[in-house]
Design an enzyme around this catalytic site. Structure first.
Site, mmCIF file in Angstrom:
data_model
loop_
_atom_site.group_PDB
_atom_site.id
_atom_site.type_symbol
_atom_site.label_atom_id
_atom_site.label_comp_id
_atom_site.label_asym_id
_atom_site.label_seq_id
_atom_site.Cartn_x
_atom_site.Cartn_y
_atom_site.Cartn_z
ATOM 1 N N SER A 1 -2.283 58.715 12.869
ATOM 2 C CA SER A 1 -2.167 59.403 11.585
ATOM 3 C C SER A 1 -0.759 59.900 11.297
ATOM 4 O O SER A 1 -0.424 60.176 10.140
ATOM 5 C CB SER A 1 -3.148 60.578 11.518
ATOM 6 O OG SER A 1 -2.750 61.622 12.385
ATOM 7 N N LYS B 1 0.088 67.600 11.899
ATOM 8 C CA LYS B 1 0.434 67.109 10.569
ATOM 9 C C LYS B 1 1.821 67.622 10.184
ATOM 10 O O LYS B 1 2.427 68.418 10.885
ATOM 11 C CB LYS B 1 -0.590 67.571 9.522
ATOM 12 C CG LYS B 1 -2.032 67.170 9.813
ATOM 13 C CD LYS B 1 -2.251 65.673 9.782
ATOM 14 C CE LYS B 1 -3.672 65.308 10.170
ATOM 15 N NZ LYS B 1 -3.851 63.840 10.334
#
Length: 278
Positions: free
Chosen positions: A43, A104
């Site tokens: 990701s 993230k």
């Protein structure tokens, strides 16, 4: 004959106390200073790869319940010596529902308005600078692409016949100058269109660099996403550097394979984004 039982008891007691002290010391460092972190997915490609091991510092943003390692602290509001991240920082956080660790990039700060249209990001009504880069070729290995990856469609063979990922790269520059590479897999993904939404006070908006393959603030929690901006208190620390990276071929019973599995050129990679104008 002298009975040495008291000596034995003292020896065992001291050993137990020493072990407890060591464990508390490790937990303290792990929770307050820095901890290792393992990348389990794609990701955050292309910057981070499945199999990377990182060092995450705990102190840059102050401390909250999420700073305590192994999710031992109850969820309580408040942050000691709190300082907001900068746009572009890569952060580790506790998922607001499952409390699983996520990693993230900070895209939006409190008060920012975030919008995506056809994959193009705007912050506060201004399009983020995007520069298409040459295709990036990365060798395929047992760790890459990762499990449930969205990148298998980009697997091809290089000139020597070996499998490689040929990835479409777009370089973004956020307000404030942070610049980094992202993967844009093209149109047709639900996360290409989002918002506009305004980041609430004491929250941050987070996205993965693999823009079409990341469960982040654009994705509902029932789809493993973050369900919008996340509370600042959920941020556990900042990713600093890659300590080492493995390709998935290591076998626990074969120490030689541990060294053979190391990916060259990954150790020591600085994870702080370049900032234009600095």
């Amino acid at each position: 004959m002298v009975n040495d039982k008291s000596k034995d008891d003292g020896g065992w007691g001291k050993l137990i106390r020493d072990i407890v002290v060591i464990l508390l010391l490790v937990l303290g460092i792990h929770s307050c200073v820095a901890k290792p972190f393992y990348i389990p997915s794609d990701s955050m490609m292309p910057v981070l790869r499945n199999g990377d091991r990182l060092i995450v510092s705990k102190y840059p943003y102050g401390w909250s319940y999420s700073s305590v390692s192994f999710h031992l602290a109850p969820k309580i509001e408040g942050r000691l010596f709190g300082k907001l991240p900068e746009r572009g920082d890569i952060v580790v956080l506790e998922h607001p529902v499952t409390r699983i660790d996520y990693i993230k990039r900070v895209i939006g700060l409190p008060g920012d308005t975030i919008q995506l249209r056809n994959g193009e990001l705007s912050i506060n009504g201004k399009p983020v600078k995007r520069e298409v880069q040459p295709m990036l070729s990365i060798p395929v290995d047992p760790n890459l692409p990762g499990p449930d990856s969205s990148l298998f469609r980009f697997v091809t063979r290089d000139a020597s016949g070996k499998e490689a990922l040929e990835l479409p790269i777009v370089r973004e520059t956020l307000p404030g100058g942070a610049t980094f590479d992202t993967i844009d897999m093209g149109p047709g993904y639900t996360t290409d269109n989002y918002g506009p939404v305004t980041v609430p006070a004491d929250h941050v908006f987070l996205m993965g660099d693999n823009r079409d393959g990341s469960a982040d603030s654009r994705v509902d929690t029932n789809q493993k996403g973050l369900g919008g901006a996340v509370p600042f208190d959920a941020i556990a620390g900042r990713a600093e550097i890659i300590s080492f990276s493995t390709d998935g071929t290591a076998e626990w019973y074969n120490p030689l394979s541990w060294f053979n599995a190391l990916r060259s050129g990954r150790a020591g990679t600085d994870l702080r984004p370049e900032r234009q104008g600095n």
